[in-house]
Every structure is written in C-alpha cells, then in structure tokens.
Enzyme design. Structure first.
Site, short mmCIF file in Angstrom:
data_model
loop_
_atom_site.label_atom_id
_atom_site.label_comp_id
_atom_site.label_asym_id
_atom_site.label_seq_id
_atom_site.Cartn_x
_atom_site.Cartn_y
_atom_site.Cartn_z
N ASP A 18 -0.74 38.08 -12.19
CA ASP A 18 -1.64 37.16 -11.50
C ASP A 18 -3.10 37.41 -11.89
OD1 ASP A 18 -2.13 35.10 -9.53
OD2 ASP A 18 -2.97 36.68 -8.27
N LYS A 78 4.38 38.65 -2.86
CA LYS A 78 3.03 38.47 -3.37
C LYS A 78 2.09 39.47 -2.71
CE LYS A 78 1.87 34.50 -4.82
NZ LYS A 78 1.37 33.10 -4.95
N ARG A 105 0.82 -1.22 0.00
CA ARG A 105 0.00 0.00 0.00
C ARG A 105 0.85 1.27 0.00
NH1 ARG A 105 -3.07 1.73 -2.70
NH2 ARG A 105 -4.04 -0.33 -2.59
N GLU A 115 4.79 39.87 -7.61
CA GLU A 115 3.47 39.63 -8.20
C GLU A 115 2.72 40.95 -8.36
OE1 GLU A 115 0.63 36.49 -6.56
OE2 GLU A 115 -0.31 38.34 -5.87
#
Length: 289
Positions: free
Chosen positions: A224, A173, A104, A203
């Site tokens: 963006d 950002k 697994r 950004e």
C-alpha cells in the site's frame, strides 16, 4: 473478458430500479400528465455526446419494463463495446408518458455505468502497455446500493473485481493490524479458523513487514502506497510466494509505471469513487402508434 460470463443478477437490478423510480416519481409524473396526451406515443434515441465504452443494457431495459410492459427497448451496442461520439446506443419506443417517466432514471444509471466502463478501459490500456497480464481491479469504494452495477461496469471496461463484500474474503488492513500484536500468529490463527477455500489478503505499508506476513501464510500481500522502487523490492522479496497487489493513490499517469514493477494486481478505487458520468442524451419525438 466475456461479459456474459458474469451477467447482472436480474433480481438485484430490478430492486435498484424500483427504488430509483420510486424516488424520482413517488406520486407520478405531474408534468407529463399535464402536458402529454395519454394516447401519445414516442420514439426516443439514446445518443452518445462523447466517445466511451458501453455498460448497462440490462439496466436500461429494466427501467422501462418496470414502468410499462408496452415499451420496447432495442440496444444497438453490447456491454463492453466501444462507441464514438454521436453514436446511437439504443432506441426506446412506447407510450410517451411512460418513456418520459423513465428518462432520468435510465440516463442516470446508464451514464454512470458507461463512465465507469470508459475510465476502467483507460486504466487497463495504460497498465497493459507495460505489463499485458496485470489485472486492474476495483475496490469497495462504491456508491451505496449500486455496487452490483458498478462492478459490472468495471468488467465491461476490461477490469476485474476485488471481493464484493466483507463476507467474501479475509482482507486485513491497517486498522485491523493496529489491533494485532503478533502478525504472523494472527494470520495463522485466522487460517486455522477459516474454511480451507477462504482467501487471506494482508496489507503492508513497509518492506520489513513482508517476511512476517509470508510466515503467516497469506495468499495475497497488498503493498500500500509503495513507491515504484519499493514495489520492485517487494515483488523480489515475495518471489512468487504470494500474489502481489499494489494499491494506494494510483492514477492514469502512474499506473503504467506501477504495472512495470512486476505486481500481479493493481487496485484502483478511483474507478468507482471518482468517476465522471459519461455524457449521454435521450432525444425524444412523437411517433405513430
């Protein structure tokens, strides 16, 4: 891309594998101990239930090596290689209990990596229909603890990697910029503090921010959530003075149009945060010692 140029760091792979095995069988595999004779040996085939791109050979080997050194793993496809539904991807041979213990964990990691590689290959193909040199890159929207594997899978699919962590590059950002009063001065101040080799990306979400960012000396400007029309305008305004990256909600249906705008890089968080694991199986049978 030659996947061998950026091999998986073995020590990091082993750490991930050990944690996964400890989680899956902290006190052994009770079912195999009860049902499977200790002397039994098994041969298992990893089989593709659907077509895809392979990623995770080193991970597959590491899972079984951690359990029992007597398990042999033979991969029949290489990382980055496409395969058809029904293809045999690998063969695992060894003590049956040990093979079952690793089943697994091996499949979980391999299925996710192949899923990422397969999805990345689709995005790259769609983007390069209109822009053969554009780069499709990942983001930091990865599964905690599995980033090194998921980034490798992106490369296997023909994509490229963005910064690995917050420590690798400056990337300002919207939440950073919300705390800044003078963006040009802030970029210049960052440049003065940092080593000359540090890349600075900023950004923007409006065209009127571009000149301010260029004045600060950013190396990359991320546009963006721009429309294709505004992406073209942004590329024209930047005019080669910085690398242009497009980001924000880009899908398989839209990436070709985004690539055609002339951007250099397209970042796609969906490569890792919204991927579906590929359907693989491990078919086991008793074998002679």
């Amino acid at each position: 891309m030659n996947i061998g140029e950026l091999p998986l760091p073995r020590e990091q792979v082993v750490r991930i594998v050990r944690m996964a095995l400890e989680e899956d069988a902290p006190h052994g595999d009770l079912t195999s101990q009860a049902f499977v004779p200790a002397s039994a040996h098994a041969e298992a085939e990893v089989v593709a239930r659907e077509a895809g791109v392979f990623s995770g050979a080193e991970v597959l080997r590491s899972v079984f090596a951690e359990i029992d050194e007597h398990i042999g793993v033979g991969c029949e496809v290489e990382d980055g290689e496409a395969f058809a539904a029904g293809a045999r991807l690998a063969v695992v041979r060894g003590p049956a209990r040990a093979v079952l213990r690793g089943e697994r964990v091996a499949l979980n990691l391999l299925q996710r990596m192949c899923g990422i590689a397969t999805l990345t290959a689709r995005y790259v193909a769609a983007a390069q229909q209109t822009a053969p040199r554009v780069r499709v890159v990942d983001t930091r929207k990865t599964t905690p603890g599995l980033r090194i594997l998921e980034r490798h899978a992106v490369r296997c699919g023909g994509g490229h990697n963005h910064r690995f962590s917050l420590s690798e590059a400056v990337m300002a950002k919207d939440n950073h910029l919300a705390l800044v009063h003078n963006l040009t001065a802030a970029i210049q101040s960052a440049r003065a503090q940092l080593p000359h080799t540090t890349h600075i990306e900023v950004e923007v979400d409006r065209l009127d921010q571009i000149e301010t960012v260029l004045a600060g000396g950013a190396d990359t400007i991320m546009l963006d959530n721009f429309s294709p029309e505004d992406l073209r305008r942004g590329v024209a305004l930047i005019d080669g003075r910085a690398i242009v990256e497009a980001s924000g909600g880009i899908t398989l249906e839209t990436i070709s149009e985004v690539a055609a705008t002339g951007v250099d890089v397209i970042s796609v968080g969906a490569l890792t945060h919204s991927v579906r694991s590929l359907d693989l199986g491990l078919d086991l049978r008793l074998a002679q010692e």
